[in-house]
Design a protein around this motif. Structure first.
Motif, short mmCIF file in Angstrom:
data_model
loop_
_atom_site.label_atom_id
_atom_site.label_comp_id
_atom_site.label_asym_id
_atom_site.label_seq_id
_atom_site.Cartn_x
_atom_site.Cartn_y
_atom_site.Cartn_z
N LEU A 142 0.85 -1.12 0.01
CA LEU A 142 -0.13 0.05 -0.11
C LEU A 142 0.79 1.28 -0.04
O LEU A 142 0.58 2.24 -0.73
N ASN A 143 1.98 1.21 0.84
CA ASN A 143 2.74 2.28 0.88
C ASN A 143 3.42 2.42 -0.65
O ASN A 143 3.52 3.70 -0.99
N GLU A 144 3.92 1.52 -1.10
CA GLU A 144 4.67 1.64 -2.49
C GLU A 144 3.58 1.98 -3.63
O GLU A 144 4.10 2.91 -4.30
N GLN A 145 2.51 1.82 -3.41
CA GLN A 145 1.26 1.99 -4.28
C GLN A 145 0.91 3.47 -4.12
O GLN A 145 1.03 4.17 -5.21
N THR A 146 1.00 4.12 -2.86
CA THR A 146 0.75 5.48 -2.67
C THR A 146 1.94 6.22 -3.08
O THR A 146 1.77 7.40 -3.78
N ALA A 147 3.24 5.86 -2.99
CA ALA A 147 4.33 6.48 -3.43
C ALA A 147 4.34 6.61 -4.98
O ALA A 147 4.59 7.75 -5.58
N LYS A 148 4.09 5.36 -5.65
CA LYS A 148 4.03 5.24 -7.14
C LYS A 148 2.98 6.28 -7.62
O LYS A 148 3.07 7.11 -8.70
N THR A 149 1.63 6.34 -7.03
CA THR A 149 0.59 7.27 -7.30
C THR A 149 1.09 8.67 -7.22
O THR A 149 0.79 9.29 -8.18
N ALA A 150 1.68 8.90 -5.98
CA ALA A 150 2.22 10.36 -5.95
C ALA A 150 3.27 10.88 -6.98
O ALA A 150 3.09 12.04 -7.41
N HIS A 151 4.30 9.71 -7.20
CA HIS A 151 5.23 10.13 -8.32
C HIS A 151 4.46 10.32 -9.55
O HIS A 151 4.77 11.37 -10.52
N THR A 152 3.49 9.38 -9.83
CA THR A 152 2.94 9.55 -11.07
C THR A 152 2.11 10.92 -11.51
O THR A 152 1.98 11.39 -12.41
N LYS A 153 1.35 11.07 -10.20
CA LYS A 153 0.83 12.34 -10.37
C LYS A 153 1.71 13.70 -10.38
O LYS A 153 1.40 14.63 -11.20
N LYS A 154 2.96 13.59 -9.81
CA LYS A 154 3.80 14.78 -10.05
C LYS A 154 4.25 14.74 -11.30
O LYS A 154 4.39 15.76 -12.16
N THR A 155 4.70 13.48 -12.09
CA THR A 155 4.97 13.27 -13.44
C THR A 155 4.05 13.76 -14.34
O THR A 155 4.23 14.70 -15.32
N GLU A 157 1.72 15.96 -13.51
CA GLU A 157 1.69 17.30 -13.51
C GLU A 157 2.56 18.33 -14.21
O GLU A 157 2.46 19.31 -15.07
N LYS A 158 3.84 17.70 -14.19
CA LYS A 158 5.00 18.26 -14.80
C LYS A 158 4.79 18.20 -16.33
O LYS A 158 5.22 19.17 -17.01
N ASP A 159 4.31 16.90 -16.80
CA ASP A 159 3.80 16.68 -18.12
C ASP A 159 2.87 17.72 -18.88
O ASP A 159 2.99 18.51 -19.99
N MET A 160 1.80 18.08 -17.91
CA MET A 160 0.82 18.90 -18.43
C MET A 160 1.50 20.26 -18.35
O MET A 160 0.93 20.89 -19.28
N GLU A 161 2.29 20.71 -17.61
CA GLU A 161 2.77 21.93 -17.35
C GLU A 161 3.58 22.31 -18.74
O GLU A 161 3.53 23.39 -19.50
N LEU A 162 4.38 21.14 -19.03
CA LEU A 162 5.20 21.25 -20.32
C LEU A 162 4.26 21.42 -21.59
O LEU A 162 4.62 22.36 -22.39
N GLN A 163 3.44 20.41 -21.52
CA GLN A 163 2.45 20.79 -22.79
C GLN A 163 1.87 21.96 -22.86
O GLN A 163 1.64 22.73 -23.97
N LEU A 164 1.33 22.51 -21.51
CA LEU A 164 0.45 23.87 -21.70
C LEU A 164 1.57 25.04 -22.02
O LEU A 164 0.95 25.78 -22.57
N THR A 165 2.70 24.82 -21.48
CA THR A 165 3.72 25.84 -21.92
C THR A 165 3.80 25.96 -23.38
O THR A 165 4.26 26.88 -24.09
N GLN A 166 3.95 24.62 -24.02
CA GLN A 166 4.31 24.43 -25.41
C GLN A 166 2.98 24.91 -26.19
O GLN A 166 3.07 25.32 -27.60
#
Length: 315
Positions: A142-155, A157-166
């Motif tokens: 559960l902890n690993e899945q939560t960490a993965k989910t948080a990491h995926t969310k951050k990734t 968000e970063k991708d969306m920010e890059l796409q939005l800037t482009q």
């Protein structure tokens, strides 16, 4: 209640017992000879045979002693109460032995039952340990899945920010806001679903773990109560066994003392009869040879001579 017989009946029984005693003496002598022959060999079967012969000889000695005791009672008192006493003592010894063996069997059965219960308890403990380990593994997952989910969310968000800037240079501002809002809602939905699924799994595992802990505690209390009950019964049986052994030793001591007393009495009676026979034989020898107080006097000799002279004159 004493049982008495007539003088003739007691003498008849004494004669029969005397014959039995002689037969027992012959049997004991033959067993002794057989034992002396078996001493030269060292095989297992021969040792067993020697043990059997030793027991038979001991039984013969005991039976012969009881026969002599009964014969002496028949000759002196015309009764056979000693045989009743022996039978009663043997029955008491047999009952004591049966009770001791029964107590040992019950104790062995209780030990086996307790051992089986301990094995069951160990199995339950092992199962509980496995469940604990499974809960730890699920928590870790559960902890690993939560960490993965948080990491995926951050990734994302970063991708969306890059796409939005482009795309800011080519798309209108309202369209960009709608796309951002739509993507954010999708991410939130996925995150909430994942979180809800993992929480449900965690709650289910916690519920199962609690049930197993309650069941284990209940089983442990029951086993402790059973163990205390078995220990109490074992203590009571041990006390009874000690009391029976004490009574058995007392009865055995009484029997041995009675046996020794009867043996001394028999020896004294044999010595008295032998002394009486020896005195009678010696008195007969003195009478026949005219020795001591039975010595012939001179007057008796003169009287005999006068009688012989008279007889000669008559002739």
């Amino acid at each position: 209640m004493e049982t008495s017989l007539s003088r003739i009946q007691s003498l008849r029984l004494a004669a029969v017992l005397e014959d039995c005693s002689d037969q027992l003496d012959l049997l004991e002598y033959s067993l002794t000879v057989q034992m002396s022959r078996k001493q030269g060999t060292a095989a297992v079967t021969c040792s067993q045979e020697r043990a059997r012969l030793t027991k038979l000889r001991r039984d013969c000695q005991y039976t012969s002693h009881q026969v002599l005791k009964l014969r002496s009672e028949l000759e002196e008192k015309q009764s056979f109460n000693s045989m009743k006493d022996v039978v009663e003592k043997e029955e008491e010894k047999k009952k004591a032995g049966d009770m001791e063996r029964q107590a040992k069997r019950e104790l062995q059965l209780r030990k086996q039952m307790l051992q089986r219960q301990q094995e069951t308890f160990q199995q339950k403990n092992e199962e509980l340990k496995v469940l604990h380990q499974l809960a730890k593994d699920l928590n870790h997952q559960l902890n690993e899945q939560t960490a993965k989910t948080a990491h995926t969310k951050k990734t994302l968000e970063k991708d969306m920010e890059l796409q939005l800037t482009q795309k800011e240079s080519s798309q209108p501002e309202k369209l960009l806001k709608d796309q951002r809002e739509k993507q954010r809602k999708e991410e939130v939905r996925v995150h909430e679903e994942s979180k809800k699924f993992l929480q449900n799994q965690h709650e289910e595992l916690q519920r199962q773990l609690l049930q197993w802990q309650q069941y284990t505690n209940q089983m442990l209390q029951e086993k402790v109560q059973q163990l205390n009950s078995v220990c109490c019964k074992r203590t009571v049986n041990a006390d009874k066994l000690l009391e029976m052994r004490r009574k058995f030793r007392e009865m055995e001591q009484v029997v041995m003392e009675d046996r020794e007393e009867k043996e001394k009495l028999r020896k004294q009676q044999d010595e008295a009869r032998a002394a009486t026979k020896l005195q009678a034989w010696w008195r007969g020898c003195m009478v026949r040879r005219g020795l001591g107080m039975y010595k012939k006097t001179d007057e008796s000799k003169k009287g005999k001579k006068k009688k012989e002279g008279k007889k000669k004159k008559k002739k």
